[in-house]
Write a protein that holds these residues in place. Structure first.
Motif, PDB file in Angstrom:
ATOM      1  N   PRO A 171       0.790  -1.283  -0.032  1.00 46.55           N
ATOM      2  CA  PRO A 171      -0.035   0.088  -0.072  1.00 46.55           C
ATOM      3  C   PRO A 171       0.872   1.104   0.127  1.00 46.55           C
ATOM      4  O   PRO A 171       2.028   1.223   0.429  1.00 46.55           O
ATOM      5  N   LYS A 172       0.271   2.567  -0.534  1.00 47.08           N
ATOM      6  CA  LYS A 172       1.132   3.512  -0.508  1.00 47.08           C
ATOM      7  C   LYS A 172       1.243   3.949   0.670  1.00 47.08           C
ATOM      8  O   LYS A 172       2.206   5.021   1.050  1.00 47.08           O
ATOM      9  N   MET A 173       0.029   4.136   1.716  1.00 45.18           N
ATOM     10  CA  MET A 173       0.255   4.462   2.865  1.00 45.18           C
ATOM     11  C   MET A 173      -0.714   3.628   3.894  1.00 45.18           C
ATOM     12  O   MET A 173      -1.359   2.609   3.477  1.00 45.18           O
ATOM     13  N   ALA A 174      -0.064   3.589   5.294  1.00 43.61           N
ATOM     14  CA  ALA A 174      -0.793   2.946   6.363  1.00 43.61           C
ATOM     15  C   ALA A 174      -1.136   3.859   7.389  1.00 43.61           C
ATOM     16  O   ALA A 174      -0.458   4.584   7.853  1.00 43.61           O
ATOM     17  N   TYR A 175      -2.404   3.635   7.793  1.00 44.02           N
ATOM     18  CA  TYR A 175      -3.072   4.556   8.728  1.00 44.02           C
ATOM     19  C   TYR A 175      -3.134   3.809  10.109  1.00 44.02           C
ATOM     20  O   TYR A 175      -3.999   2.709   9.988  1.00 44.02           O
ATOM     21  N   MET A 176      -2.455   4.094  10.965  1.00 44.21           N
ATOM     22  CA  MET A 176      -2.489   3.303  12.183  1.00 44.21           C
ATOM     23  C   MET A 176      -2.752   4.143  13.436  1.00 44.21           C
ATOM     24  O   MET A 176      -2.334   5.295  13.568  1.00 44.21           O
ATOM     25  N   VAL A 177      -3.200   3.647  14.550  1.00 45.22           N
ATOM     26  CA  VAL A 177      -3.613   4.157  15.808  1.00 45.22           C
ATOM     27  C   VAL A 177      -3.082   3.228  16.682  1.00 45.22           C
ATOM     28  O   VAL A 177      -3.688   2.518  17.625  1.00 45.22           O
ATOM     29  N   PRO A 178      -1.703   3.589  16.969  1.00 46.40           N
ATOM     30  CA  PRO A 178      -0.964   2.384  18.013  1.00 46.40           C
ATOM     31  C   PRO A 178      -1.169   2.927  19.423  1.00 46.40           C
ATOM     32  O   PRO A 178      -0.962   2.015  20.194  1.00 46.40           O
ATOM     33  N   ASP A 179      -1.553   4.092  19.609  1.00 48.74           N
ATOM     34  CA  ASP A 179      -1.575   4.586  21.124  1.00 48.74           C
ATOM     35  C   ASP A 179      -3.098   4.796  21.491  1.00 48.74           C
ATOM     36  O   ASP A 179      -3.860   5.750  20.930  1.00 48.74           O
ATOM     37  N   PHE A 180      -3.558   3.798  22.340  1.00 46.13           N
ATOM     38  CA  PHE A 180      -4.908   3.656  22.781  1.00 46.13           C
ATOM     39  C   PHE A 180      -5.672   3.928  21.583  1.00 46.13           C
ATOM     40  O   PHE A 180      -6.708   4.512  21.553  1.00 46.13           O
ATOM     41  N   HIS A 181      -5.821   2.625  20.820  1.00 42.66           N
ATOM     42  CA  HIS A 181      -6.333   2.404  19.468  1.00 42.66           C
ATOM     43  C   HIS A 181      -8.015   2.930  19.690  1.00 42.66           C
ATOM     44  O   HIS A 181      -8.614   2.348  20.465  1.00 42.66           O
ATOM     45  N   ASN A 182      -8.337   3.498  18.774  1.00 46.01           N
ATOM     46  CA  ASN A 182     -10.002   3.780  18.528  1.00 46.01           C
ATOM     47  C   ASN A 182     -10.496   2.756  17.643  1.00 46.01           C
ATOM     48  O   ASN A 182     -10.035   2.813  16.472  1.00 46.01           O
ATOM     49  N   PRO A 183     -11.493   1.768  18.278  1.00 43.95           N
ATOM     50  CA  PRO A 183     -11.958   2.034  19.093  1.00 43.95           C
ATOM     51  C   PRO A 183     -11.708   0.976  20.440  1.00 43.95           C
ATOM     52  O   PRO A 183     -12.401   0.898  21.496  1.00 43.95           O
TER      53      PRO A 183
END
Length: 494
Positions: A254-266
């Motif tokens: 993929p061109k980009m990866a969107y991650m929420v590694p810090d207290f992931h939502n949800p």
């Protein structure tokens, strides 16, 4: 005005709406409301007349009249002239405390949905302002404003004082950063839109965790990106499925990866350092730009530790804001990246706006420099509310399986049946507003999940959970209603 729906077109959208689980007018109003919330009936659309719709659906005109009246009472249908009301969203200045709109799509995809008086809003996870701290920051900002008044007030990169404060904050947590590596934005959502416009062309692949933040999914769709979802392991497993993430990165590139590694939502999970290292290595091998959403990083409820993702690679793009830790009304966020990438983002930003409001940025600089000042009290209150919510769910809804979050603002709860959308439709009648599980995923999945914020005080959480219990009881008594609402074309994610 958008136009109008013919009776035949509306009947096709309704599908098999009348199962006898509730009065016919209520079932009709429920499904029409869900069609509006899901965007399947655009706002401003004139619905068919009572006479023609009753003939097409083969029901009494009284049924259609009562359904339209219910929609008007709920704020989803304008009064209009005669019987040709137009679809709309509820509007009111009143709202329940402890929630906020986050400026993006909300319940089932409806943007900026207002909260009627007396309704507890569980569709959004956000806190009220940190009171005196925010007020004091604005007071200080006003004393500093005269020094900037001789200038034009346009600054695509942001007020220097705020950029320096954010850079110093990153440096203090182990990510050496200069002000030239910071771009100030109007919140984290604005930051993500800038990043997407700069990095993602139509049909480019974007890796996302599954589930993930709904407004990020909306932004990726709007940018024309093709999402590559990677499932998080089910609770009680910890962390991320890094092996699956590595495979997706190397196979899909993929061109980009969107991650929420810090207290992931949800889910509220915190990615351990060992997984962060593997993630960064895999992204580098696949040529993927990692974008880390750190808006929840300060809401650490259990004292877990993990280094910022950018500490493992200078190529990581970090997004942050004050919306969760201090107040969403600040509308102040930022992007941290390499100097070259920041210049690229700034060029894109000028096609969207020419800079943010100056006073808010001056106030934000004070808050960032004293970032931890309001946190002990806020975190203590959140811990209390988290415990209260988990106990209430265990006591009143024992078949539900909530995952205890490490931090953040919400509990991700597994339901005993795929009933999330049905609960969301029923909830407003019982005094609460919910965000259906499919809003957090791709392709209409997560019908068996619900995100429940614990941003309210315990007494309001008790009221909300009792309402959830009532909604669950109604579905248990009429399982065919749950199936209809789940299988209706209205629940598709646009």
């Amino acid at each position: 005005m958008t136009g109008s729906l013919t009776p035949t077109a509306l009947a096709r959208l309704l599908g098999q709406w009348h199962l006898g689980a509730a009065p016919a007018y209520r079932e009709l109003a429920d499904v029409v409301r869900l069609l509006v919330l899901d965007g399947r009936i655009p706002l401003g659309t004139a619905l068919p007349s009572e006479r023609t719709l009753s003939a097409t659906l083969a029901v009494s005109r009284t049924t259609v009249t009562a359904a339209y009246a219910a929609l008007r009472d709920q704020g989803f249908l304008s009064s209009g002239q005669g019987t040709r009301g137009r679809t709309c969203l509820p509007r009111t200045a009143g709202r329940s405390s402890g929630t906020d709109r986050e400026g993006g799509a909300g319940l089932s995809g409806a943007p900026g949905l207002a909260v009627p008086d007396g309704v507890i809003d569980l569709a959004y996870a956000s806190l009220p302002a940190s009171g005196e701290v925010v007020h004091r920051a604005f007071a200080a900002a006003l004393t500093e404003l005269p020094a900037l008044l001789p200038g034009f007030g346009y600054d695509a990169l942001g007020v220097p004082a705020l950029r320096e404060a954010v850079a110093a904050r990153y440096t203090a947590v182990g990510v050496p950063t200069s002000a030239a590596q910071i771009l100030v934005t109007s919140g984290a959502q604005h930051a993500l839109n800038i990043v997407l416009r700069a990095l993602v062309a139509r049909q480019d692949r974007v890796l996302v965790e599954h589930p993930t933040y709904p407004n990020a999914l909306d932004a990726i769709r709007a940018a024309g990106g093709r999402m590559v979802p990677v499932a998080l392991p089910p609770a009680p497993e910890a962390g991320w499925d890094i092996a699956a993430t590595e495979a997706a990165l190397l196979q899909q590139r993929p061109k980009m990866a969107y991650m929420v590694p810090d207290f992931h939502n949800p889910t509220g999970r915190l990615m351990p350092d060992s997984q962060r290292r593997r993630l960064v290595r895999a992204a580098a091998a696949s040529g993927t730009i990692l974008v880390a959403d750190e808006t929840l990083r300060e809401l650490n409820l259990d004292g877990g530790t993990a280094a910022p993702l950018a500490s493992f690679s200078p190529a990581v793009v970090s997004i942050g804001s004050l919306s969760k830790s201090h107040w969403a009304g600040m509308r102040t966020g930022w992007i941290r990246a390499s100097e070259g990438m920041i210049q690229r983002f700034a060029a894109v930003r000028t096609t969207m706006d020419l800079g943010g409001p100056v006073v808010e940025q001056l106030a934000a600089a004070h808050l960032v420099r004293n970032l931890t000042e309001p946190l002990p009290g806020r975190l203590a209150a959140l811990r209390e509310s988290r415990s209260a919510l988990l106990e209430l769910l265990h006591g009143h809804l024992p078949q539900w399986q909530p995952e205890r979050p490490d931090g953040g603002l919400a509990v991700w709860c597994r339901l005993p049946a795929p009933s999330s959308t049905a609960l969301t439709v029923i909830a407003p009648e019982l005094g609460i507003r919910l965000a259906a599980g499919p809003r957090f995923g791709v392709g209409g999945v997560f019908e068996n999940h619900l995100r429940i914020p614990f941003t309210l005080p315990p007494d309001q959480l008790e009221t909300a959970v009792l309402a959830l219990r009532s909604a669950q009881d109604r579905l248990d008594a009429a399982p065919q209603l749950r199936r209809t609402l789940r299988d209706s074309p209205a629940v598709a994610i646009a």
